[in-house]
Design a protein around this motif. Structure first.
Motif, short mmCIF file in Angstrom:
data_model
loop_
_atom_site.label_atom_id
_atom_site.label_comp_id
_atom_site.label_asym_id
_atom_site.label_seq_id
_atom_site.Cartn_x
_atom_site.Cartn_y
_atom_site.Cartn_z
N TRP A 41 41.53 43.76 49.46
CA TRP A 41 40.22 44.26 49.01
C TRP A 41 40.44 45.32 47.94
CZ3 TRP A 41 35.39 42.55 50.23
CH2 TRP A 41 34.30 43.37 49.91
N PRO A 42 39.72 45.24 46.81
CA PRO A 42 39.94 46.19 45.72
C PRO A 42 39.93 47.64 46.18
CG PRO A 42 38.50 44.43 44.99
CD PRO A 42 38.71 44.22 46.46
N ASN A 87 43.81 38.50 41.12
CA ASN A 87 42.62 39.30 40.81
C ASN A 87 41.35 38.56 41.19
OD1 ASN A 87 44.04 41.52 39.81
ND2 ASN A 87 44.15 40.66 37.74
N SER A 91 38.55 39.80 44.09
CA SER A 91 37.28 40.32 43.59
C SER A 91 36.20 39.26 43.37
CB SER A 91 37.50 41.08 42.27
OG SER A 91 38.01 40.21 41.27
N TYR A 125 33.35 40.29 47.88
CA TYR A 125 33.29 41.55 47.14
C TYR A 125 32.02 41.63 46.28
CZ TYR A 125 34.86 45.44 44.21
OH TYR A 125 34.96 46.65 43.55
N ARG A 126 31.50 40.47 45.87
CA ARG A 126 30.30 40.44 45.02
C ARG A 126 29.00 40.34 45.82
NH1 ARG A 126 32.37 42.64 40.51
NH2 ARG A 126 34.27 41.52 39.87
#
Length: 223
Positions: A16-17, A123, A127, A160-161
């Motif tokens: 997770w970022p 990436n 994300s 994540y979005r």
């Protein structure tokens, strides 16, 4: 025959970022003349393949070390293929055709195929990944009375979005209904069990008191 469904922890792990990466600090080294090799591990508890207990989102929920042992031994696992791309959410409509099978399973392995991005485009994996929608989580609570955990082949149950919806999905599973709750196992390598019959799955987390989640060694017995 047994296969490992957990990714190895290493210097860089897609996560997770913003999650701190694993750091290995050598303490004693044979190469330096010490009597043995030892390391200090600086390890975030939500990195790599990990097991989320209810306390991750529910204040009074059980922590990882408080879970009954049956939450780590699955004798009726079910893998369901639900192809998903970037930012796509798993919905109740996706699950409904599998209602009869899901009703009898204790571990649901959701295979979206998105794990290919883990090595090809890390990436994107962290994300832009898919997620489990809040409505799908509510559907599982309602129609999967034997289910103890949901395992996914993407970085988190939450996309994540679509974090608000993903947060609600977590809360819904972990709160459960009438004392029955469902845990989450994230960042799982399901490539190892495609075209195989899975008989049992064993989840062996780090037994650390007081934490909400822990890295887990996930092993499947296959035919």
């Amino acid at each position: 025959m047994y296969v490992r469904l957990s990714y190895p922890l290493e210097a860089y792990v897609p996560a997770w970022p913003g999650t701190p990466q694993l750091q290995l600090e050598p303490l004693m080294q044979l190469s330096a003349g010490d009597v043995a090799n030892t390391f200090l591990l600086h390890l975030h508890n939500h990195i790599g393949t990990h097991y989320d207990a209810p306390n991750h989102y529910v204040k009074d929920g059980l922590s990882i070390s408080e879970l009954p042992l049956e939450y780590f031994i699955f004798t009726c696992p079910l893998r369901v293929e639900l192809p998903k791309g970037e930012r796509e959410l798993i919905t109740a409509a996706d699950l409904a055709p599998h209602r009869e099978e899901i009703a009898g399973c204790d571990l649901l392995l959701l295979d979206t195929g998105f794990s290919r991005s883990r090595s090809e485009d890390p990436n994107k994996y962290v994300s832009e990944g898919p997620g489990l929608s809040a409505e799908a989580a509510a559907w599982l609570v309602e129609y999967a009375p034997q289910l103890r955990a949901v395992a996914v082949d993407f970085v988190s149950l939450a996309s994540y979005r679509a974090q608000d919806d993903g947060n609600e999905a977590h809360r819904t599973l972990f709160r459960g209904k009438n004392g029955h709750f469902i845990c989450g196992i994230e960042d799982v390598d399901l490539n190892q069990i495609r075209n195989k019959c899975v008989k049992r799955v064993f989840a062996m987390p780090l037994w650390v008191r007081g934490i909400d989640s822990a890295p887990v060694s996930l092993l499947a017995e296959v035919e």
